[in-house]
Structures are given as C-alpha cells and as structure tokens.
Design a protein around this motif. Sequence first.
Motif, PDB file in Angstrom:
ATOM      1  N   VAL A 106      12.427  11.027 -36.292  1.00 57.49           N
ATOM      2  CA  VAL A 106      13.370  12.142 -36.126  1.00 57.49           C
ATOM      3  C   VAL A 106      14.751  11.692 -36.594  1.00 57.49           C
ATOM      4  CG1 VAL A 106      12.108  13.218 -34.220  1.00 57.49           C
ATOM      5  CG2 VAL A 106      13.779  11.438 -33.721  1.00 57.49           C
ATOM      6  N   PRO A 107      15.565  12.611 -37.106  1.00 55.58           N
ATOM      7  CA  PRO A 107      16.902  12.220 -37.589  1.00 55.58           C
ATOM      8  C   PRO A 107      17.838  11.783 -36.471  1.00 55.58           C
ATOM      9  CG  PRO A 107      16.634  14.605 -37.699  1.00 55.58           C
ATOM     10  CD  PRO A 107      15.290  14.050 -37.349  1.00 55.58           C
ATOM     11  N   VAL A 108      17.776  12.460 -35.325  1.00 54.13           N
ATOM     12  CA  VAL A 108      18.636  12.145 -34.183  1.00 54.13           C
ATOM     13  C   VAL A 108      17.795  12.185 -32.919  1.00 54.13           C
ATOM     14  CG1 VAL A 108      20.631  12.859 -32.810  1.00 54.13           C
ATOM     15  CG2 VAL A 108      20.719  13.043 -35.291  1.00 54.13           C
ATOM     16  N   LEU A 109      18.005  11.211 -32.044  1.00 49.70           N
ATOM     17  CA  LEU A 109      17.243  11.127 -30.800  1.00 49.70           C
ATOM     18  C   LEU A 109      18.197  11.116 -29.617  1.00 49.70           C
ATOM     19  CD1 LEU A 109      14.508  10.651 -29.327  1.00 49.70           C
ATOM     20  CD2 LEU A 109      14.936   8.203 -29.565  1.00 49.70           C
ATOM     21  N   GLU A 110      17.924  11.980 -28.642  1.00 55.05           N
ATOM     22  CA  GLU A 110      18.733  12.014 -27.416  1.00 55.05           C
ATOM     23  C   GLU A 110      18.069  11.130 -26.354  1.00 55.05           C
ATOM     24  OE1 GLU A 110      21.150  15.143 -25.803  1.00 55.05           O
ATOM     25  OE2 GLU A 110      20.174  16.560 -27.164  1.00 55.05           O
ATOM     26  N   THR A 111      18.908  10.425 -25.601  1.00 50.57           N
ATOM     27  CA  THR A 111      18.415   9.564 -24.527  1.00 50.57           C
ATOM     28  C   THR A 111      19.209   9.838 -23.259  1.00 50.57           C
ATOM     29  OG1 THR A 111      19.946   7.741 -24.946  1.00 50.57           O
ATOM     30  CG2 THR A 111      17.910   7.764 -26.213  1.00 50.57           C
ATOM     31  N   THR A 112      18.636   9.456 -22.145  1.00 46.79           N
ATOM     32  CA  THR A 112      19.357   9.500 -20.877  1.00 46.79           C
ATOM     33  C   THR A 112      19.065   8.212 -20.115  1.00 46.79           C
ATOM     34  OG1 THR A 112      19.692  10.749 -18.813  1.00 46.79           O
ATOM     35  CG2 THR A 112      17.474  10.712 -19.719  1.00 46.79           C
ATOM     36  N   ALA A 113      20.036   7.756 -19.346  1.00 43.89           N
ATOM     37  CA  ALA A 113      19.896   6.502 -18.605  1.00 43.89           C
ATOM     38  C   ALA A 113      20.830   6.515 -17.408  1.00 43.89           C
ATOM     39  CB  ALA A 113      20.201   5.305 -19.516  1.00 43.89           C
ATOM     40  N   GLU A 131       8.551  15.348 -21.814  1.00 41.48           N
ATOM     41  CA  GLU A 131       7.567  16.365 -21.455  1.00 41.48           C
ATOM     42  C   GLU A 131       6.318  15.756 -20.817  1.00 41.48           C
ATOM     43  OE1 GLU A 131       7.817  19.694 -21.824  1.00 41.48           O
ATOM     44  OE2 GLU A 131       9.856  19.594 -22.629  1.00 41.48           O
ATOM     45  N   SER A 132       5.736  14.775 -21.467  1.00 44.31           N
ATOM     46  CA  SER A 132       4.437  14.255 -21.033  1.00 44.31           C
ATOM     47  C   SER A 132       4.528  13.108 -20.032  1.00 44.31           C
ATOM     48  CB  SER A 132       3.642  13.777 -22.259  1.00 44.31           C
ATOM     49  OG  SER A 132       4.326  12.711 -22.905  1.00 44.31           O
ATOM     50  N   HIS A 133       5.724  12.525 -19.867  1.00 47.19           N
ATOM     51  CA  HIS A 133       5.924  11.346 -19.007  1.00 47.19           C
ATOM     52  C   HIS A 133       5.158  10.130 -19.531  1.00 47.19           C
ATOM     53  CE1 HIS A 133       7.349  13.613 -15.148  1.00 47.19           C
ATOM     54  NE2 HIS A 133       7.742  14.218 -16.257  1.00 47.19           N
ATOM     55  N   MET A 134       4.789  10.141 -20.787  1.00 45.89           N
ATOM     56  CA  MET A 134       4.110   8.999 -21.389  1.00 45.89           C
ATOM     57  C   MET A 134       5.147   7.996 -21.882  1.00 45.89           C
ATOM     58  SD  MET A 134       1.019  10.880 -23.457  1.00 45.89           S
ATOM     59  CE  MET A 134       0.113   9.385 -23.766  1.00 45.89           C
ATOM     60  N   PHE A 145       3.432  14.012 -27.269  1.00 46.53           N
ATOM     61  CA  PHE A 145       4.839  13.604 -27.206  1.00 46.53           C
ATOM     62  C   PHE A 145       5.706  14.751 -27.709  1.00 46.53           C
ATOM     63  CE2 PHE A 145       2.783   9.470 -27.173  1.00 46.53           C
ATOM     64  CZ  PHE A 145       3.582   8.731 -26.313  1.00 46.53           C
ATOM     65  N   SER A 146       6.631  15.190 -26.860  1.00 47.80           N
ATOM     66  CA  SER A 146       7.488  16.322 -27.239  1.00 47.80           C
ATOM     67  C   SER A 146       8.566  15.931 -28.238  1.00 47.80           C
ATOM     68  CB  SER A 146       8.149  16.911 -25.989  1.00 47.80           C
ATOM     69  OG  SER A 146       9.038  15.958 -25.411  1.00 47.80           O
ATOM     70  N   LYS A 147       9.003  14.678 -28.196  1.00 47.00           N
ATOM     71  CA  LYS A 147      10.065  14.147 -29.066  1.00 47.00           C
ATOM     72  C   LYS A 147      11.409  14.842 -28.846  1.00 47.00           C
ATOM     73  CE  LYS A 147       6.849  12.920 -32.793  1.00 47.00           C
ATOM     74  NZ  LYS A 147       6.576  12.971 -34.242  1.00 47.00           N
ATOM     75  N   SER A 148      11.571  15.519 -27.702  1.00 49.05           N
ATOM     76  CA  SER A 148      12.840  16.195 -27.419  1.00 49.05           C
ATOM     77  C   SER A 148      13.910  15.188 -27.014  1.00 49.05           C
ATOM     78  CB  SER A 148      12.654  17.249 -26.322  1.00 49.05           C
ATOM     79  OG  SER A 148      12.097  16.657 -25.156  1.00 49.05           O
ATOM     80  N   TYR A 149      13.624  14.386 -26.008  1.00 50.60           N
ATOM     81  CA  TYR A 149      14.507  13.280 -25.615  1.00 50.60           C
ATOM     82  C   TYR A 149      13.713  12.303 -24.773  1.00 50.60           C
ATOM     83  CZ  TYR A 149      15.100  15.336 -20.912  1.00 50.60           C
ATOM     84  OH  TYR A 149      14.898  15.833 -19.653  1.00 50.60           O
ATOM     85  N   ILE A 150      14.277  11.117 -24.570  1.00 50.70           N
ATOM     86  CA  ILE A 150      13.600  10.069 -23.804  1.00 50.70           C
ATOM     87  C   ILE A 150      14.502   9.601 -22.666  1.00 50.70           C
ATOM     88  CG2 ILE A 150      12.164   9.254 -25.707  1.00 50.70           C
ATOM     89  CD1 ILE A 150      14.200   6.983 -26.116  1.00 50.70           C
ATOM     90  N   SER A 151      13.881   9.051 -21.649  1.00 50.48           N
ATOM     91  CA  SER A 151      14.617   8.461 -20.531  1.00 50.48           C
ATOM     92  C   SER A 151      14.356   6.961 -20.532  1.00 50.48           C
ATOM     93  CB  SER A 151      14.159   9.068 -19.203  1.00 50.48           C
ATOM     94  OG  SER A 151      14.800   8.437 -18.116  1.00 50.48           O
TER      95      SER A 151
END
Length: 522
Positions: free
Chosen positions: A245-252, A213-216, A94-100
């Motif tokens: 993580v302190p801040v998480l980016e998402t997209t939708a 990153e991993s699509h998991m 898990f990259s933990k960069s952002y999630i969709s």
Amino acid sequence: MDELGFIRSTPAETGTPGYNPRDLLKLYIYGYFYQVRSSRKLARECKCNVEVMWLLGKLSPDFRTISDFRKDNKEAITKVYKEFNKFCMGLKLFSKSYISIDGSKFKAVNAKDNNLTLSKLDDRIKRLDEHISIYMEELDAYDHEEGRKLSKDEIQRKLDVCKERKERYEGYRNQLEESGESQISLTDTDSRLMKANEGFCVGYNVQTAVDAESHMIAGFQVTNNPTDHGQITNVASEIKADYDVPVLETTADKGYECPEDHADALANGIIPNVIQRDGGCTEQVQFNYNEATITDEQKVSTKPEDLKACLEAGVIPDVYEGILTDAQTAEVKEFATDVVDSAVLKMTPEQMRAKALEGYFVRDAERNLIYCPQGEILRQKSIKRNGMIRYCNKLACKKCKCKCTAQRFKEVDFNKDTLIKATEAKRKQLKEENKDKPKPPRTKVVKKVVRYVLHLDQNKMDNRKCLSEHPFGTMKRTLGQYYFLLKGFAKVSTEMGLFCLSYNLRRAISLRGVPALVASLR
C-alpha cells in the motif's frame, strides 16, 4: 519447499533419503497448534498420538532429527508464516486499513543470575575483594593461632575460588566496557534483563502488528530493547511492504512516544497515531529544513524519497492533506561550551576518584562511568530524549544518606561533552567563590527546522487495546507460549514465527472455517 529454502527437500540420488521436510513441518505446525513444542514431546506424540500417526503416515523420527530440522531451517520456517499471510491476503482476511503495534516481553533461556550488568559486576568484584582480604588475613594469622575452624588448605581453596571468580567477572566487565553494552547474558547472549508485568525477567521484547479487522498478526519483530521507543518505523515498514500500500496508518500506546521516530515514519509513508501523555489529539513533528524546489510530481508522489523531500522543504504532500497542517520554519539555537574539561582527560582513574571525593561527579569518558563523591561507581542507565546520559548505581545509593544530587532517586545526568559536575553543596560553594569571575564562553549553534502539526485519529487510538492485547493474551495464557525454548535472535525469531503461524491459523479457521480454507487451497 525448494523455493522456501528447506534443506534436503530434494533427496540425493544415492544413499537412504532423509525425512521429507513436509512431514517435519506438519509435525511442528501441529505441535505449536496444540501446545506441544519440545522435540522430545513431539517425538513421543509420533508414537502415541493417533492424529500425529495419521498426519505423518506412522513415521516416528527421533527427537534429534526433529530438533535439528527446526535449527537448520530457521529462515525457511519464518517464510512459511509469511506465505500463510499471503494466502490469507488472497482470501481478503487482511483489511489493510490500519494496524496496531504493541510489544510484550517473552522469557528467554537465561536465568537472572546468569545476566550481569556493570553495576552488578562492580558490586560482586567489591565483595570478592573483601573476601580475599579476609582469607589473606586468616592465612597470615594461621600459624599464630590454634583451634581454627578451617584448615590452611581449605582457606587456600576458598581464596583460589574467590580469585578465579574475580578474574572472570573482571573479564566480563572489560568486555562490556569495550563493547559499550550495559549488560551481558551468559546462556542466551542476545537476551536482556527488562521490566515485565510480573517484575524483571531476562528475555526479548517482541513487537507485533495486528490487522484492524481480522485481529490477525500481520508481522512481528524480535528485539532486545527494554522499551518500545523508536520501534514504529522498523515494524511498520515491513508490514507496508507486505501490504503493498502507498500509505499505512498505525496506532500505538504511550510507550512509542518518540518524535524522531514519528518523523521517520511520516517520511516513509507511515502515519503514527500514538496516544499522547496529555490525552490530546495533536502532536508536533519536526524535520531539518532543506530548501528545495518541489515539483507537482513530487507533491503527489507516495515514494519515501519524495515524501521526505517535501517534508524537509516545508511542503505538505497531497497524501497527508488534513493529517499534517501548520507548516512553519523556525530557527533552533543550541549552546555548546568552548572549553572542554581537559584536566579530567589527563587524569588516571585513581586521580579521578580522588577528585570526586572533593565533592564532584567525575566522568571517565573512556570507560563510560562516573565516580561519585562517596567513592562509588555509577554506570549508564539510559539516554534521555534531550541527549543527556543518565548514570546511577542503585546498589550503592540504596543505603547512602548523602544528598549528592537533586534527583529523588540519586541519579546524575551528563551530556556527551561534560566530564565533571559538582554536587549541590559544592556548586553553592563554588558559586560564592566565583561570583566575580567571568563565565566560560559558549558557542551558539543555529539550525533551521520545519515543524508540522500531526492530527491523530482518536477512534483508531481508542480501538488500540482491543486489537493488540488479544493476540498476546491468546498466545501467552491460552497457548502457554510466554517463553522461548531456543537461544539467539535467529532461532528465537523462528520460534516466534511458529507462535504467530499457529495463532493466525486459529483466527483463519474461526473466520472462514476449515472446509472453506481447504477449498481455497485446491
């Protein structure tokens, strides 16, 4: 197994020990991995599948034992999915960069005929009343006519059936009106009728969060909301805690467009990159203004309570520098009518219906329905973003030629304080009659808000479809997991956990390979 909460993980000192939960868990993971989900089919695999024989040491549990294990260990099986994700995080999958985040409809164990809405109940009760009237007339005329197709006993039986059905439907309607729900499902009571790609289905709207990153699948949430509005904060908060993580980016996608939910997300350390309907890269978010002195410690903090305090005070936290800009305070004016339609509150349902026939839409606030000028009942359809409640009855309005409303689909909107509204024709008539009379007084309500401009990441929004569609496509089309076998939120969440576990296991094998995963376990 004890820590995860599996029952009978430690056998009792007396009596014959039951099956080891490890064996039954392995059976379920194998079954969902290879598209065998039914307990009866799994029981058959134990006797004729060589791989399963080796996996379980030639054990052959009965189908009821297999089924009860899934039913009795609902929470524990969901925790297995969480534990596997933690294992994958240790392998840096898990990259933990952002999630969709995206939602998809899964069919429930409930037929459409066993799902009843208020409008459907009104229509069925109305038809039953007509049938009852016909049968009553036939019974009255039976003694005076000869050569009838049905005997008196047959007519009486049909009449009794209609009365029993009417009584049952009226009970469902009363139950819905008392609970405030808009529909009821008879087989799976938690499922709801909702729009899907192939039409309407009775099911669940499952929200998933996919790692960039991993699509998991980083997490999921089973809901029965027909739309995705207001789901970002609920889904992303759990993932943020798992990622630590302190801040998480998402997209939708556009379906998640909800300014209030986006404001809540920012207050909880979640950055919502939601695609805008106008195609822009900025969005305005608003908070209720709360004057306060913000310390340097609060400004650099990423705790939700400090983020919320800063945003409500008009101060941009350091973590949102460049993401939020143009902080401005403003006064918002809202107008409310001082005079409530008290006459409508005193009316009986029959009086409300009679008043509606004069050219009005009359709202019964207690039962939350509208009487239309044609004598039909309109039920609540939805609540709009501006707080207006929308009512409609497609079954009644489908063949109605009267133009009662200005809306194209014959819908009418009420706010929570309005009880009566005139039709277009009646409004023109009243306007002409009351043009010399003073307007009713209105109260001006002023509240202070602070507004920000949220700058969205276009690259993350462009990559959204490549992330969210892949897991759903694999589960539904490749693995055939487009429907649930279990009923109720708790059991359906368990089954969804097995769906996601089998998918993530496939992804981990694809990314690292079986030898590397086995070596990591050792």
